[in-house]
Design a protein around this motif. Structure first.
Motif, short mmCIF file in Angstrom:
data_model
loop_
_atom_site.label_atom_id
_atom_site.label_comp_id
_atom_site.label_asym_id
_atom_site.label_seq_id
_atom_site.Cartn_x
_atom_site.Cartn_y
_atom_site.Cartn_z
N VAL A 190 38.85 52.26 30.39
CA VAL A 190 40.24 51.86 30.54
C VAL A 190 40.30 50.81 31.65
CG1 VAL A 190 42.59 52.61 31.09
CG2 VAL A 190 41.07 54.11 29.80
N VAL A 191 40.91 49.68 31.38
CA VAL A 191 41.01 48.61 32.37
C VAL A 191 42.25 48.85 33.23
CG1 VAL A 191 41.14 46.12 32.76
CG2 VAL A 191 39.92 47.01 30.75
N LEU A 192 42.03 49.07 34.52
CA LEU A 192 43.12 49.35 35.45
C LEU A 192 43.41 48.16 36.34
CD1 LEU A 192 41.91 52.91 36.55
CD2 LEU A 192 43.72 52.39 34.91
N LYS A 193 44.62 48.08 36.81
CA LYS A 193 45.00 47.03 37.76
C LYS A 193 44.12 47.08 39.00
CE LYS A 193 49.91 47.26 36.45
NZ LYS A 193 51.27 47.64 36.91
N ASN A 194 43.93 45.93 39.61
CA ASN A 194 43.19 45.83 40.88
C ASN A 194 41.74 46.28 40.76
OD1 ASN A 194 45.61 45.02 42.26
ND2 ASN A 194 46.22 47.17 42.32
N THR A 195 41.13 45.95 39.62
CA THR A 195 39.70 46.21 39.43
C THR A 195 39.01 44.93 38.98
OG1 THR A 195 39.97 46.83 37.10
CG2 THR A 195 40.14 48.61 38.74
N TYR A 196 37.69 44.92 39.10
CA TYR A 196 36.89 43.78 38.66
C TYR A 196 37.05 43.54 37.16
CZ TYR A 196 32.69 40.90 37.91
OH TYR A 196 31.81 39.90 37.56
N LEU A 197 37.12 44.64 36.39
CA LEU A 197 37.31 44.48 34.94
C LEU A 197 38.64 43.82 34.62
CD1 LEU A 197 35.94 47.66 33.12
CD2 LEU A 197 34.88 45.42 33.42
N ALA A 198 39.67 44.13 35.41
CA ALA A 198 40.97 43.50 35.19
C ALA A 198 40.88 41.99 35.40
CB ALA A 198 42.01 44.11 36.12
N GLU A 199 40.12 41.57 36.42
CA GLU A 199 39.92 40.14 36.66
C GLU A 199 39.20 39.49 35.48
OE1 GLU A 199 37.98 39.28 40.34
OE2 GLU A 199 39.14 40.78 41.46
N LEU A 200 38.13 40.15 35.02
CA LEU A 200 37.37 39.60 33.89
C LEU A 200 38.21 39.54 32.63
CD1 LEU A 200 33.94 41.44 34.37
CD2 LEU A 200 34.53 39.09 35.03
N PHE A 201 39.05 40.54 32.42
CA PHE A 201 39.93 40.58 31.26
C PHE A 201 40.95 39.46 31.32
CE2 PHE A 201 44.02 42.26 29.52
CZ PHE A 201 43.67 42.20 28.18
N GLU A 202 41.55 39.25 32.48
CA GLU A 202 42.55 38.19 32.63
C GLU A 202 41.95 36.81 32.43
OE1 GLU A 202 44.11 39.03 36.48
OE2 GLU A 202 45.14 40.86 35.81
N LYS A 203 40.67 36.66 32.79
CA LYS A 203 39.98 35.38 32.62
C LYS A 203 39.37 35.23 31.22
CE LYS A 203 38.76 35.05 37.53
NZ LYS A 203 37.65 35.07 38.52
N GLU A 204 39.60 36.25 30.38
CA GLU A 204 39.09 36.28 29.01
C GLU A 204 37.56 36.24 28.95
OE1 GLU A 204 41.07 33.29 26.72
OE2 GLU A 204 43.00 34.31 26.82
N ILE A 205 36.93 36.79 29.99
CA ILE A 205 35.48 36.90 30.02
C ILE A 205 35.04 38.22 29.38
CG2 ILE A 205 33.47 37.12 31.57
CD1 ILE A 205 35.00 35.34 33.56
N TYR A 206 35.89 39.22 29.51
CA TYR A 206 35.58 40.57 29.04
C TYR A 206 36.61 41.00 28.00
CZ TYR A 206 35.87 45.72 29.30
OH TYR A 206 35.96 47.05 29.01
N LYS A 207 36.12 41.47 26.87
CA LYS A 207 37.00 42.00 25.82
C LYS A 207 36.83 43.51 25.75
CE LYS A 207 38.15 41.70 20.91
NZ LYS A 207 37.79 41.11 19.59
#
Length: 325
Positions: A190-207
């Motif tokens: 689960v992608v949560l706010k204020n995490t590295y995955l959230a940054e990657l998701f917002e940059k469309e690096i991580y799906k």
């Protein structure tokens, strides 16, 4: 007698890493660090409910990485209940790189009986990409030590992490099975706010995975563990208002485990060619067979199946028996 956990959450304290997915205070819904008095209050409250064999469980962080004296104070409070027989044991969860013979000796002294390791993946590329700070070899070494010292071993894995794939997840499951744990938990990411995955998701690096993606993968993972006689004690994160408020994407559903079981039942029927069948199921599992809002039944009709569902106590829960009509 039913078994129950008295859960004490120790959020994030002592963990040396900020893993890609981790916002531990959101996951546990706790911010305050528990005191020994909190432990005693939680246990006394739980023991008022009769008919259960309880185990005290320290979850939510890296238990063996916290300050040693603080850890001992919590264990001492819990250990009293093990010594007087009011609870059956203590379960802790921790990181694989914070297990050694010395710490296992401390845990045994205070009555710890079961240790869960957050393995998450057995692929070193995935572990590195998600900032785990340990290797697959660390998981193997810690698991070996835990079993050698007589503790029950539990392992946790995640699906849908950054740079993970379904194929890698299946390999992770097989490697965990080789370690012969007693129990496993499977947590879709689960992608949560204020995490590295959230940054990657917002940059469309991580799906991230969707619920459907994760459920379909887990229909392959769950049978692997069951065939190895390893109990999967959790599928998906616990229901949490904090997760709902803070998630930005990912595979979260309050009834994720039931969704997976429902998919497995559907797949068993789809092994047969379209036609008319009687499907016998345990009364407790009828809703799983039919699926959410009878989704499975409608899908089978569209695929050319004519299904008659009958209930039988002779069928084990989550199993089905199919007879051609």
């Amino acid at each position: 007698m039913k078994k129950g956990n008295i859960s004490i959450f120790v959020p994030h304290l002592g963990c040396p890493q900020q893993c890609s997915f981790c916002n531990q205070k959101t996951i546990t819904g706790k911010e305050k660090q528990p005191t020994p008095e909190d432990v005693k209050n939680a246990v006394e409250t739980a023991l008022k409910r009769k008919g259960f064999e309880y185990e005290i469980a320290f979850f939510g962080g890296s238990f063996t990485a916290i300050d040693r004296e603080y850890m001992k104070s919590l264990l001492e409070a819990a250990g009293e209940y093990v010594k007087n027989g009011r609870v059956s044991g203590i379960r802790i969860s921790t990181r694989p790189d914070f297990i050694d013979e010395e710490i296992l000796g401390v845990l045994k002294e205070y009555g710890v009986t079961s240790i869960e390791l957050g393995a998450q993946s057995m692929d070193d590329e995935v572990l590195k990409a998600n900032l785990r700070g340990h290797s697959a070899e660390d998981v193997e070494n810690a698991s070996r030590l835990i079993k050698e010292q007589g503790f029950e071993l539990g392992l946790q894995m995640m699906t849908g992490l950054y740079k993970d794939t379904d194929e890698k997840a299946i390999q992770t499951a097989k490697k965990l099975i080789a370690l012969k744990p007693a129990t496993v938990r499977i947590y879709p990411t689960v992608v949560l706010k204020n995490t590295y995955l959230a940054e990657l998701f917002e940059k469309e690096i991580y799906k991230p995975q969707t619920v459907d993606d994760a459920a379909q993968l887990c229909t392959k993972l769950l049978p692997l563990f069951e065939e190895a006689d390893i109990k999967v004690i959790r599928l998906g994160l616990h229901a949490s208002d904090d997760i709902k408020k803070n998630m930005v994407a990912g595979a979260y559903h309050e009834a994720f485990g039931e969704i997976v079981q429902s998919r497995i039942m559907l797949n068993k029927i789809l092994r047969y060619p379209p036609g008319s069948y009687e499907v016998m199921v345990n009364p407790k599992s009828v809703s799983k067979l039919k699926g959410n809002q009878k989704r499975n039944i409608y899908f089978l009709i569209e695929e050319g199946y004519n299904i008659k569902v009958t209930q039988s106590d002779r069928i084990a829960a989550d199993e089905i028996r199919i007879v051609k009509r």
